[in-house]
Design an enzyme around this catalytic site. Structure first.
Site, short mmCIF file in Angstrom:
data_model
loop_
_atom_site.label_atom_id
_atom_site.label_comp_id
_atom_site.label_asym_id
_atom_site.label_seq_id
_atom_site.Cartn_x
_atom_site.Cartn_y
_atom_site.Cartn_z
N ARG A 104 9.67 -3.81 -6.20
CA ARG A 104 10.37 -2.49 -6.73
C ARG A 104 9.67 -1.40 -6.75
O ARG A 104 8.46 -1.28 -6.85
CB ARG A 104 10.42 -3.00 -8.58
N THR A 108 11.66 4.60 -8.48
CA THR A 108 12.91 4.61 -8.57
C THR A 108 13.61 3.35 -9.21
O THR A 108 14.66 3.05 -9.42
CB THR A 108 13.84 4.63 -7.29
N ASP A 200 3.94 -8.07 -16.13
CA ASP A 200 4.42 -8.03 -14.68
C ASP A 200 4.01 -9.73 -13.97
O ASP A 200 2.94 -9.99 -13.97
CB ASP A 200 3.54 -7.01 -13.67
N ASP A 203 1.71 -10.07 -10.94
CA ASP A 203 0.28 -9.75 -11.21
C ASP A 203 -0.20 -10.83 -12.07
O ASP A 203 -1.45 -11.25 -11.77
CB ASP A 203 0.06 -8.43 -12.13
#
Ligand code: PRP
Ligand code: URA
Length: 209
Positions: A104, A108, A200, A203
């Site tokens: 991603r 944006t 995340d 991560d």
């Protein structure tokens, strides 16, 4: 919600709570993701078609059930999809695997493709896409677009967490693809993260932050 199956099995919910906890280690997060994946796999494959084969048990001949048709395909959306993929392959070791590399863009929130590799004959197979997070759904929509471009016709999407806005976007783009998720969370924050979520996923799986 139409087209969305929430897997509310107590084991799934218990493991998911441990994964959400920020104190859970990288190793623990990865192990739990793999374990939950087997439980989600059980649900997403529940209606696979069976036929019969003739076998002999040590005691007598038997007409026994066996899966019909071509091996299914798991399509992992990299990186975090690989955590779910491991558990899925524990249950269906003969499955074929596709990899869709997407990240991603943090500004944006659009999905950017960096890798794609899939079996040639997707048209003849059930394709189960795995990615723990359905947030804006930009990644999931892009992954399904690519797989359909390559011929896939029969698809299901498996994740851990989804949010209503992501589900709406995904189902709007691909109404033929059912979503299997362990939970539907509240909303996205201004950075596109699922709230309350688990952070995340990539991560947390790989300890990269
Ligand atoms: C995460 C996750 C999904 C995506 C979901 O991947 O694994 O692919 O975000 O967000 P979306 O629904 O808004 O598109 P990320 O882009 O962080 O890449 P990574 O797995 O390589 O860390
Ligand atoms: N991707 C993640 O890994 N986590 C989120 O909360 C949203 C997108």
């Amino acid at each position: 919600m139409e087209g969305v199956k929430v897997i509310d099995h107590p084991l799934v919910q218990h493991k998911l709570t441990i994964m959400r906890n920020k104190e859970t280690s990288t190793a623990g997060f990865r192990r739990l993701l793999r374990e939950i994946a087997t439980l989600l796999c059980y649900e997403v494959t529940r209606n696979l078609e069976l036929t019969t084969v003739e076998i002999e048990t040590p005691l007598c001949p038997m007409t026994a059930p066996t899966l019909v048709g071509k091996k299914l395909v798991f399509a992992s959306v990299l990186r975090a999809g690989n955590g779910l993929l491991e558990g899925m392959l524990d249950l269906v070791p003969a499955a074929r695997v596709a990899h869709v590399g997407l990240y991603r863009d943090p500004k944006t929130l659009q999905a950017v493709e960096y890798y794609f590799k899939a079996p040639d004959d997707l048209a003849d197979r059930l394709t189960i896409i795995v990615d723990p997070m359905l947030a804006t759904a930009n990644s999931a929509v892009a992954a399904v677009d690519r797989l359909k471009e390559r011929g896939a016709k029969d698809l299901r999407f498996v994740c851990l967490l989804a949010v209503p806005e992501g589900i709406e976007r995904f189902r709007g783009a691909h109404p033929d693809v059912e979503i299997y998720t362990a939970a539907v969370d509240s909303h996205l924050n201004e950075k596109g993260y699922i709230i309350p979520g688990l952070g995340d996923a990539g991560d947390r799986m790989y300890g990269t932050k």
